[in-house]
Design an enzyme around this catalytic site. Structure first.
Site, mmCIF file in Angstrom:
data_model
loop_
_atom_site.group_PDB
_atom_site.id
_atom_site.type_symbol
_atom_site.label_atom_id
_atom_site.label_comp_id
_atom_site.label_asym_id
_atom_site.label_seq_id
_atom_site.Cartn_x
_atom_site.Cartn_y
_atom_site.Cartn_z
ATOM 1 N N TYR A 183 44.370 27.743 41.750
ATOM 2 C CA TYR A 183 43.229 28.235 40.952
ATOM 3 C C TYR A 183 42.508 27.070 40.296
ATOM 4 O O TYR A 183 41.286 26.936 40.371
ATOM 5 C CB TYR A 183 43.727 29.231 39.888
ATOM 6 C CG TYR A 183 42.683 29.550 38.819
ATOM 7 C CD1 TYR A 183 41.572 30.338 39.114
ATOM 8 C CD2 TYR A 183 42.814 29.054 37.514
ATOM 9 C CE1 TYR A 183 40.623 30.625 38.139
ATOM 10 C CE2 TYR A 183 41.864 29.343 36.543
ATOM 11 C CZ TYR A 183 40.775 30.129 36.860
ATOM 12 O OH TYR A 183 39.825 30.408 35.895
ATOM 13 N N ILE B 144 33.976 37.962 30.682
ATOM 14 C CA ILE B 144 33.269 36.949 29.875
ATOM 15 C C ILE B 144 31.758 37.058 30.108
ATOM 16 O O ILE B 144 30.963 37.028 29.162
ATOM 17 C CB ILE B 144 33.770 35.527 30.219
ATOM 18 C CG1 ILE B 144 35.292 35.431 30.033
ATOM 19 C CG2 ILE B 144 33.051 34.482 29.357
ATOM 20 C CD1 ILE B 144 35.921 34.140 30.552
ATOM 21 N N ALA C 138 33.698 34.527 40.199
ATOM 22 C CA ALA C 138 34.856 33.809 40.752
ATOM 23 C C ALA C 138 36.006 34.782 40.933
ATOM 24 O O ALA C 138 35.986 35.891 40.394
ATOM 25 C CB ALA C 138 35.291 32.710 39.774
ATOM 26 N N VAL D 256 48.457 39.536 28.474
ATOM 27 C CA VAL D 256 49.542 39.874 27.540
ATOM 28 C C VAL D 256 49.087 40.789 26.399
ATOM 29 O O VAL D 256 49.773 41.768 26.066
ATOM 30 C CB VAL D 256 50.272 38.603 27.014
ATOM 31 C CG1 VAL D 256 49.350 37.632 26.333
ATOM 32 C CG2 VAL D 256 51.414 38.971 26.063
ATOM 33 N N ILE D 257 47.930 40.514 25.807
ATOM 34 C CA ILE D 257 47.497 41.350 24.670
ATOM 35 C C ILE D 257 47.215 42.788 25.148
ATOM 36 O O ILE D 257 47.744 43.745 24.563
ATOM 37 C CB ILE D 257 46.292 40.710 23.932
ATOM 38 C CG1 ILE D 257 46.727 39.356 23.338
ATOM 39 C CG2 ILE D 257 45.747 41.623 22.835
ATOM 40 C CD1 ILE D 257 45.597 38.487 22.799
ATOM 41 N N ILE E 151 60.201 41.273 23.853
ATOM 42 C CA ILE E 151 59.994 39.824 23.838
ATOM 43 C C ILE E 151 61.252 39.150 24.393
ATOM 44 O O ILE E 151 62.362 39.403 23.933
ATOM 45 C CB ILE E 151 59.735 39.332 22.388
ATOM 46 C CG1 ILE E 151 58.410 39.917 21.893
ATOM 47 C CG2 ILE E 151 59.727 37.814 22.313
ATOM 48 C CD1 ILE E 151 58.087 39.595 20.460
HETATM 49 N N1 LIG Z 1 39.638 35.081 31.915
HETATM 50 C C1 LIG Z 1 40.164 33.884 31.787
HETATM 51 O O1 LIG Z 1 41.315 33.746 31.363
HETATM 52 C C2 LIG Z 1 39.337 32.629 32.100
HETATM 53 C C3 LIG Z 1 39.703 31.426 31.505
HETATM 54 C C4 LIG Z 1 38.982 30.286 31.804
HETATM 55 C C5 LIG Z 1 37.925 30.346 32.705
HETATM 56 N N2 LIG Z 1 37.584 31.522 33.278
HETATM 57 C C6 LIG Z 1 36.450 31.547 34.220
HETATM 58 O O2 LIG Z 1 35.425 32.354 33.664
HETATM 59 C C7 LIG Z 1 34.736 33.060 34.703
HETATM 60 C C8 LIG Z 1 34.700 34.542 34.400
HETATM 61 O O3 LIG Z 1 36.030 35.033 34.278
HETATM 62 P P1 LIG Z 1 36.328 36.520 33.802
HETATM 63 O O4 LIG Z 1 37.619 36.497 33.096
HETATM 64 O O5 LIG Z 1 35.136 37.097 33.146
HETATM 65 O O6 LIG Z 1 36.574 37.204 35.217
HETATM 66 P P2 LIG Z 1 36.172 38.665 35.735
HETATM 67 O O7 LIG Z 1 37.011 38.903 36.945
HETATM 68 O O8 LIG Z 1 36.200 39.660 34.643
HETATM 69 O O9 LIG Z 1 34.655 38.462 36.176
HETATM 70 C C9 LIG Z 1 34.293 37.840 37.371
HETATM 71 C C10 LIG Z 1 33.074 38.558 37.916
HETATM 72 O O10 LIG Z 1 32.698 37.919 39.138
HETATM 73 C C11 LIG Z 1 32.371 38.920 40.070
HETATM 74 N N3 LIG Z 1 32.574 38.411 41.414
HETATM 75 C C12 LIG Z 1 33.752 38.094 42.018
HETATM 76 N N4 LIG Z 1 33.536 37.689 43.267
HETATM 77 C C13 LIG Z 1 32.197 37.757 43.476
HETATM 78 C C14 LIG Z 1 31.369 37.467 44.579
HETATM 79 N N5 LIG Z 1 31.869 37.042 45.740
HETATM 80 N N6 LIG Z 1 30.033 37.613 44.431
HETATM 81 C C15 LIG Z 1 29.493 38.072 43.281
HETATM 82 N N7 LIG Z 1 30.257 38.370 42.187
HETATM 83 C C16 LIG Z 1 31.580 38.221 42.298
HETATM 84 C C17 LIG Z 1 33.284 40.095 39.774
HETATM 85 O O11 LIG Z 1 32.754 41.315 40.274
HETATM 86 C C18 LIG Z 1 33.334 40.030 38.250
HETATM 87 O O12 LIG Z 1 32.349 40.857 37.671
HETATM 88 C C19 LIG Z 1 35.434 32.686 36.011
HETATM 89 O O13 LIG Z 1 34.686 31.684 36.649
HETATM 90 C C20 LIG Z 1 36.788 32.176 35.568
HETATM 91 O O14 LIG Z 1 37.318 31.238 36.479
HETATM 92 C C21 LIG Z 1 38.255 32.683 32.985
#
Ligand SMILES: NC(=O)c1ccc[n+]([C@@H]2O[C@H](COP(=O)([O-])OP(=O)(O)OC[C@H]3O[C@@H](n4cnc5c(N)ncnc54)[C@H](O)[C@@H]3O)[C@@H](O)[C@H]2O)c1
Length: 314
Positions: A136, A12, A69, A176-177, A192
């Protein structure tokens, strides 16, 4: 204006950096790994556990998108202790470094999963929340609470964004996708369990990123917004959409529970009204874009291996 994106190398976060760049905003990424999707981004490598490195990275920054995260619920399940350190203590570190550097606004990437244990079936940002069942969600909610405390105690402007389930280019392979697309392109059937009527709402990642950038608007200070998809998509529809795009794809049904998912109806109406945001990309178009990206990535990998083979020839 300079914006720092923690987790800006991730799925994201990388799209948020793209949208910010499109709007002429200066972007700095803070992440443990280098951004791989483009080279024209200022990058600070470090962990959000390293407060000194965070302090350096905050220099001259006006706003922070905090996304770094442990984002995969399976990883959180497997290692709750480590996940808590990143998602909760890491968030305080980001808030503290931002406060020290007089950053004007923090935008925190949360999740619509915070509603999972709410009593109501239809939920919005004012719905009372209950203690979440999943660790989580507990860590993400703790992050929300800390943001709110920092806002009240230290007069920092904070915006909390609750993301729905994102999909699109650069998505994690385990969702899933991506799993269905990989199987379809490998000539394997899409399996499925049950009738495939279980549904989810997905939000296309570029739409989600656009919503993040809109949250820089001053109306969004000290507010919470949902950023969820519009269409309900069943597992069967996911498989059929991939079949429609790729042509020769087999779908197989195996015995399983009938579609019994009764997810919450999450309203993004406030976001639409105040930030003029709504998802624009249809599910079919979003899957098409994901497939194109996936194919390009695989082709690039194969070309690189072939080039190396050529070089290593004896
Ligand atoms: N993907 C989902 O389904 C989803 C849904 C809702 C919310 N979110 C939230 O959106 C945010 C981004 O999610 P995403 O799907 O892009 O995840 P992602 O794992 O693709 O990206 C997370 C990024 O954080 C970095 N990271 C992890 N630990 C770190 C640390 N200790 N120090 C510095 N960087 C660190 C990773 O290297 C990675 O680039 C998160 O906070 C997540 O909780 C994600």
């Amino acid at each position: 204006m300079k914006v720092l994106v923690t987790g800006g190398s991730g799925f994201i976060g990388s799209h948020i950096t793209d949208k910010l760049k499109d709007k002429g905003v200066e972007v700095r990424v803070y992440d443990g790994v280098m951004p791989s999707h483009r080279k024209d981004i200022e990058f600070y490598q470090g962990s959000i556990l390293d407060i000194t490195a965070l302090n350096f990275a905050m220099n001259g920054v006006d706003a922070v998108f905090h996304l770094a995260a442990v984002a995969d619920v399976k990883d959180v399940y497997n290692d709750p202790y480590y996940s808590e350190s990143i998602n909760v203590r890491g968030t305080i570190n980001v808030l503290q470094a931002a406060r020290r550097a007089n950053v004007k606004r923090i935008i925190y990437g949360s999740t619509t999963w915070v509603y999972s244990d709410a009593e109501a079936d239809k939920v919005d940002e004012s719905t009372p929340l209950h203690a979440p069942s999943h660790f989580y969600t507990a860590t993400k909610l703790a992050g929300e609470y800390y943001c709110q405390s920092y806002s009240k105690l230290y007069e920092m402007e904070v915006t909390i964004l609750r993301y729905g389930i994102p999909y699109g280019p650069r998505a994690r392979d385990g969702a899933v996708i991506p799993i269905f697309v990989r199987k379809a392109l490998n000539g394997e059937p899409l399996t499925i369990a049950g009738d495939g009527a279980q549904f989810r709402k997905f939000v296309y990642v570029e739409d989600l990123a656009e919503g993040n950038v809109l949250a820089l608007n001053s109306i969004a200070k000290n507010k919470i917004y949902n950023l969820d998809g519009k269409e309900k998509v069943t597992i069967k529809q996911i498989a059929e959409t991939i079949q429609k795009i790729l042509g020769d794809v087999k779908i197989e049904y195996i015995p399983g529970r009938p579609g019994d998912f009764s997810g919450k109806e999450i309203s993004s109406e406030l976001t639409q009204r105040e930030l003029d945001w709504e998802p624009k990309v249809s599910f079919e178009e979003g899957v098409r874009r994901y497939i194109n990206w996936y194919k390009q990535r695989e082709e690039k990998r194969e070309t690189e291996w072939a080039r190396l083979d050529e070089k290593l020839k004896v």
